[in-house]
Scaffold this active site. Structure first.
Site, mmCIF file in Angstrom:
data_model
loop_
_atom_site.group_PDB
_atom_site.id
_atom_site.type_symbol
_atom_site.label_atom_id
_atom_site.label_comp_id
_atom_site.label_asym_id
_atom_site.label_seq_id
_atom_site.Cartn_x
_atom_site.Cartn_y
_atom_site.Cartn_z
ATOM 1 N N ARG A 54 0.761 -1.205 -0.037
ATOM 2 C CA ARG A 54 0.126 -0.107 0.095
ATOM 3 C C ARG A 54 0.970 1.414 -0.276
ATOM 4 O O ARG A 54 0.669 1.738 -0.892
ATOM 5 C CB ARG A 54 -0.662 0.185 1.274
ATOM 6 N N THR A 55 1.944 1.371 1.040
ATOM 7 C CA THR A 55 2.839 2.979 1.104
ATOM 8 C C THR A 55 3.496 2.588 -0.400
ATOM 9 O O THR A 55 4.002 3.397 -0.678
ATOM 10 C CB THR A 55 3.742 2.833 2.002
ATOM 11 N N LYS B 3 24.103 -6.919 1.330
ATOM 12 C CA LYS B 3 24.685 -7.899 1.942
ATOM 13 C C LYS B 3 25.982 -7.485 2.326
ATOM 14 O O LYS B 3 27.184 -7.326 1.194
ATOM 15 C CB LYS B 3 24.884 -9.038 0.458
ATOM 16 N N ARG C 121 11.667 1.974 3.350
ATOM 17 C CA ARG C 121 10.683 0.904 4.412
ATOM 18 C C ARG C 121 11.547 0.168 5.174
ATOM 19 O O ARG C 121 12.422 -0.486 4.422
ATOM 20 C CB ARG C 121 9.262 0.696 3.577
ATOM 21 N N HIS D 10 6.016 6.952 11.300
ATOM 22 C CA HIS D 10 5.951 6.809 9.563
ATOM 23 C C HIS D 10 4.983 8.423 9.239
ATOM 24 O O HIS D 10 3.772 8.247 9.241
ATOM 25 C CB HIS D 10 4.271 5.445 9.470
#
Lengths: 309, 309, 309
Positions: free
Chosen positions: A54-55, A83, A104, A132
């Site tokens: 959604r975001t 990595k 995120r 957020h």
């Protein structure tokens, strides 16, 4: 003034900066075509170390509707960027390819750390249960659009007020505006924590466990989900959850011009019969989320220019 | 002359073709806006049968900054293309949708095989430990930009010279230029293999296990990572790795205009204190990687035209 | 007339609507550049709850070649959209970001359910073994292009006619046209089911287990794969599969202008030696799939306008 800044938590922005973003968002809503090439030639990197479709969609749609383009990953597996590499090196490399980044991350503080090494603006799209900020911007723009101003509102916040990141950020943000009243509607197990109450300053507030009692005075009802996992036992959950499900009956004594908000996804805390009610604006809220992200991206890239000081 | 060609290994390109690509890359660096619509209406397929976010981002940013668009997958799971299908059929189908394809594959030779059946240009973005020609192009453009010419340089290559694909390809590519000297800096366990030495032709070369001894004469220091897994036992690894970590102290006797390169990601083989040194150009190297891919895509699509013979 | 409609199964479109789509597809094939900005400013959401790279690429290439843009996910893991959320809520939220959606879902009926709640057009890109209407559109456009008309053809369908969704949909669609003859070529275990035969109405049809016997009268040979899993035992599979592998020898008695179609991916049911035969048009078929999706998207978005009634 916002050009080149990062957005890690809502408090990073002054009231004036917020207002500049909202004013631009309004202009975009009025005439989206006018902005359809504003970000042409610019790239947004969407770095989702934790999936959040959604975001991600909201940010990507925002950038694409501005004529910009996207590179990114949507889950940790598909990313080999990190990595063994420090987050500082990663964001510096991303800065070679993209003009702005959205991150995120499951770890609190990761976007903040990235912003310290970044050569491009970094937007926090959620770091663990921490911040957020664009959800808060979404909520503020929605209130401002439907209630004419953010100030001068009685807002009821209902559901899991103890763990709900969205609610905590919104309360903090709203307490910077004038003439607010807060009504915290939750079972005792999920009451708003004292450190959030402290943020309220002189603003009046009430606590109640009854959604129906609170309803008549509200200008805004902000619903959130109560997660089963928050309760010690299933009986408590089953006994309580019905009290916090919004249906047409509970809305009988609500104001005519009250608005019903929800950060989505909704599970069963709002009955689908409410969706037809003109006060139910939670799907439009998602749309405002896209518009506010459009304005934010334009501002951080410094492309809003003289048009929208 | 490059139109419609494939790039499977660096040797596929003549010195003249390389020069044409680098000349175009220079022009793009000078005036990127001029090229922002060069690939409009063209599609790049990024076929990553093995994840490599950095390489994928570099190609995607390159195509998007040229006004082109992307279809693709970033890991094998999300791809059902090859379900029982031959790689020849896959690439022929991709050729119905896209105008050029980039392929990363865990199996050596897969991009070569694909190119034999393809109706569109195929670029190898790494096939197992075999080839990764656009990394070599990146390195060559970086040297050419910072050192004025690729010829006439003393280059030190440091780290795992036995297994390092990047180093092998670069040495082969550089040995096609004039007046080069190579200094191979590695522990005995990870020395440059004889078959690479053979590629050097008449070029002079040295071998040493001491980075500090080699430092004073170098024009270019190319650092690579030493992977723990390459050693028989952990003591050897721990004893040796310090010798090959670049820090400010080891740089004391380096030339003022030496450049420090690294293919990235860096783990700990270059101390972060070096990042501030003006000789440290490894993050810019990533940017040159994007520019050289822009030039390559334009050339293979035959869009560079008369402007950049 | 197609503006705002959904496409859930091939029968959702009238013969006239199909014709309008095919006419537009023809125009796009004639002059693709003319349509390169038709969908500028529009977003397609590709919602793949089940991976299908080929179908996803076809839709994405279609939208991008029309100047539109894409948001989406390519497999269930990377999607948190549906976490406990109803499909109705998901599609309503997607409708805040995108202008049109394509959905692939393992569950039959999911795209239909989504379309009932959607504020934007929804295209079914395959729901379980149920429907895959754009494959049927692809097949029809291919036939129409190579055979001048869809009517007046003898079509042989060969392979797994019992479980093959593609074949069932195509037979239903073709039976709406005039002067068709159907020849069903399959082993007894995989014969065409009676309920499909019923769809044929007055159209003549034959059944045979011999591809070679059927060959001489065919205008179109539609090959499909026989999956090993469909047989009770391996001997039957091994004994039978050779009968249904198309090679040059079996083509000896085929018409000069017959066309060989296949929905791809092909495994071994068509020998690669056939690929060079001018009658083998299965890779072009994939290209027609992209063009028909371009036309479909333009029509559902209402952008084809007066140009292509």
């Amino acid at each position: 003034m916002l050009k080149g800044k990062h957005l890690i938590e809502p408090g990073d922005l002054t009231i004036e900066e917020l207002e500049a973003i909202f004013t631009l968002a309004d202009a975009i809503i009025q005439d989206p075509k006018k902005y359809s090439d504003t970000c042409k030639g610019h790239l947004l990197a969407t770095l989702f170390y934790e999936p959040s479709t959604r975001t991600r969609f909201s940010f990507e749609a925002a950038m694409l509707r501005l004529g910009g383009e996207i590179i990114g990953f949507s889950e940790p597996n598909s990313s080999s960027v990190s990595k063994g590499e420090s987050i500082g090196d990663t964001i510096r490399t991303i800065g070679c390819y993209a003009d702005i980044a959205v991150m995120r991350h499951p770890k609190e503080g990761a976007p903040k750390l990235a912003s310290k090494h970044a050569t491009i603006p970094v937007i926090n799209a959620g770091d663990g249960g921490h911040q957020h900020p664009t959800q808060t911007l979404t909520d503020l723009l929605t209130i401002r659009s439907y209630r004419k101003s953010i100030s001068n509102n009685v807002i009821g916040l209902c559901g899991d007020l103890k763990f709900g990141r969205t609610v905590h950020s919104l309360v903090k943000a709203l307490s910077r505006y004038e003439h607010m009243k807060f009504v915290f509607i939750a079972p005792p197990e999920l009451e708003i924590p004292p450190y959030i109450i402290e943020e309220l300053g002189d603003h009046p507030y009430d606590r109640t466990s009854s959604l129906e009692d609170a309803m008549p005075e509200l200008d805004i009802l902000y619903m959130t989900r109560i997660q089963k996992e928050r309760f010690f036992n299933e009986e408590d959950y089953l006994r309580l959850k019905g009290y916090y499900i919004l249906d047409q009956k509970k809305l009988e004594h609500a104001k005519e011009d009250m608005i019903i908000m929800h950060p989505l996804p909704r599970v069963d805390e709002i009955h689908t019969e409410v969706d037809q009610d003109p006060r139910a604006i939670y799907f439009n809220q998602a749309k405002y989320g896209m518009y506010v992200r459009m304005a934010l991206i334009v501002k951080l890239l410094g492309l809003g220019g003289d048009l929208h000081a």
